[in-house]
Design an enzyme around this catalytic site. Structure first.
Site, short mmCIF file in Angstrom:
data_model
loop_
_atom_site.label_atom_id
_atom_site.label_comp_id
_atom_site.label_asym_id
_atom_site.label_seq_id
_atom_site.Cartn_x
_atom_site.Cartn_y
_atom_site.Cartn_z
N LYS A 42 0.79 -1.23 0.00
CA LYS A 42 0.00 0.00 0.00
C LYS A 42 0.83 1.29 0.00
O LYS A 42 0.39 2.33 0.48
CB LYS A 42 -1.00 0.05 1.19
CG LYS A 42 -1.76 -1.20 1.46
CD LYS A 42 -2.26 -1.89 0.23
CE LYS A 42 -3.39 -1.17 -0.48
NZ LYS A 42 -3.69 -1.89 -1.76
N HIS A 97 7.39 -7.31 -2.32
CA HIS A 97 7.23 -6.66 -1.01
C HIS A 97 8.29 -7.15 -0.02
O HIS A 97 8.18 -6.91 1.17
CB HIS A 97 5.85 -6.97 -0.43
CG HIS A 97 4.72 -6.25 -1.11
ND1 HIS A 97 4.80 -4.96 -1.56
CD2 HIS A 97 3.44 -6.65 -1.40
CE1 HIS A 97 3.64 -4.60 -2.10
NE2 HIS A 97 2.81 -5.60 -2.02
N SER A 127 -4.67 2.65 4.42
CA SER A 127 -4.85 2.01 3.12
C SER A 127 -4.91 0.49 3.28
O SER A 127 -5.76 -0.19 2.70
CB SER A 127 -3.71 2.42 2.18
OG SER A 127 -3.87 1.86 0.92
#
Ligand code: A3P
Length: 288
Positions: A42, A97, A127
């Site tokens: 995010k 990530h 988010s």
């Protein structure tokens, strides 16, 4: 619900990332011309892929250079993923990530280009909260206060935000690393499109910069996502192939609509020491 998440090295991961793959990361064969796009979830991953795709597109149109493929995340799926990536003939633009320590060693030894994008942790938390609420691949969360507690403890996918950022701290000035800040992109996108093009070694004209900035604006990307068919085999984020879940608000400071003053004080207190020890974190926390 529990089967949606498993823990590896103390970090919660989606079960869409297999344990075998995580155990074998260092066997991944990187190529010198790979480009990695790294982020905590995010933080603006999809935004960056759009900018980079458009940059390479304008480049190949002008120079007839070889094609670039935006792959699914490095850690998406099981070990067959590595074969899939090995068989790709094109230059690879790979999102991930993973924190710095978990990035396969060959990306580091071969000095592959890596872009690390980071966002104010309070907006990132908000988010991610909405993502948890809407994404069937994530455990159900009822309340913001419950989620915030999980975020503060690092009990969310990809673990603690600050630990992720701290893992990149040592490498932030490496020649092959470009750090970008979500808030700064919001402030002046054309400036950063130029910066990214220079980093990637792509020549673009002023008109192309303008065009790319427009194409990668929140509204254009959101509109495009509404029309796009979902391809379950291709995703930018391990957690969903459905881009409709990605474009929520796209603003800076939405955290102020979610945090109570007590929650804000707790957040500041808990993260203070680590944030102060990190130049990257200080920048998104205090300067945006
Ligand atoms: P919000 O939930 O605050 O709206 P990621 O791509 O890493 O999953 O990050 C998703 C976040 O980036 C979402 O934040 C999304 O709206 C925002 N985002 C995506 N594209 C954007 C764009 N072109 N401009 C600004 N924000 C964007």
């Amino acid at each position: 619900q529990t089967e949606l998440i498993h823990t590896f090295n103390g970090i919660p991961f989606s079960t869409r990332v297999s344990k075998e793959l995580l155990q074998s990361l260092d066997t991944f064969e990187a190529r010198e011309d790979d480009v990695l796009l790294v982020s905590y979830p995010k933080s603006g991953t999809h935004w960056l892929t759009e900018i980079m795709k458009n940059l390479y597109h304008s480049h190949s149109e002008a120079n007839g250079v070889s094609k670039v493929t935006l792959t699914s995340p490095l850690e998406f799926g099981d070990l067959s993923r590595f074969d899939e990536l090995r068989n790709l003939p094109n230059k690879r633009l790979i999102p991930t990530h993973l924190n710095y320590e978990m990035i396969p060693v060959q990306f580091k030894t071969k000095k592959c280009k890596m872009i690390y994008v980071i966002r104010n942790p309070k907006d990132t938390a908000v988010s991610l909260y909405h993502y948890y609420k809407q994404n069937p691949n994530l455990p159900k969360i009822e309340k913001w206060s419950t989620f915030l507690e999980m975020f503060l403890k690092g009990e969310v996918v990809c673990g603690s935000w600050i630990d992720h950022v701290l893992s990149w701290e040592k490498s932030k000035n490496d020649e092959n690393v470009l750090v970008l800040y979500y808030e700064s992109l919001k402030e002046d996108l054309p400036k950063h499109v130029k910066e990214i093009s220079t980093f990637l070694g792509i020549n673009v004209t002023e008109d192309q910069v303008k065009d790319i900035s427009k194409k990668s604006s929140f509204s254009e990307m959101k509109e495009k996502a509404e029309k796009e068919k979902v391809n379950p085999n291709h995703t930018v984020c391990v957690l969903t192939s459905n881009k409709k879940l990605i474009f929520r608000k796209g603003t800076v400071g939405d955290w102020k609509n979610h945090f109570t003053s007590k929650q804000n004080a707790k957040f500041d207190e808990l993260f203070k020491e680590k944030i102060n020890s990190s130049e990257l974190a200080r920048r998104v926390v205090y300067e945006s």
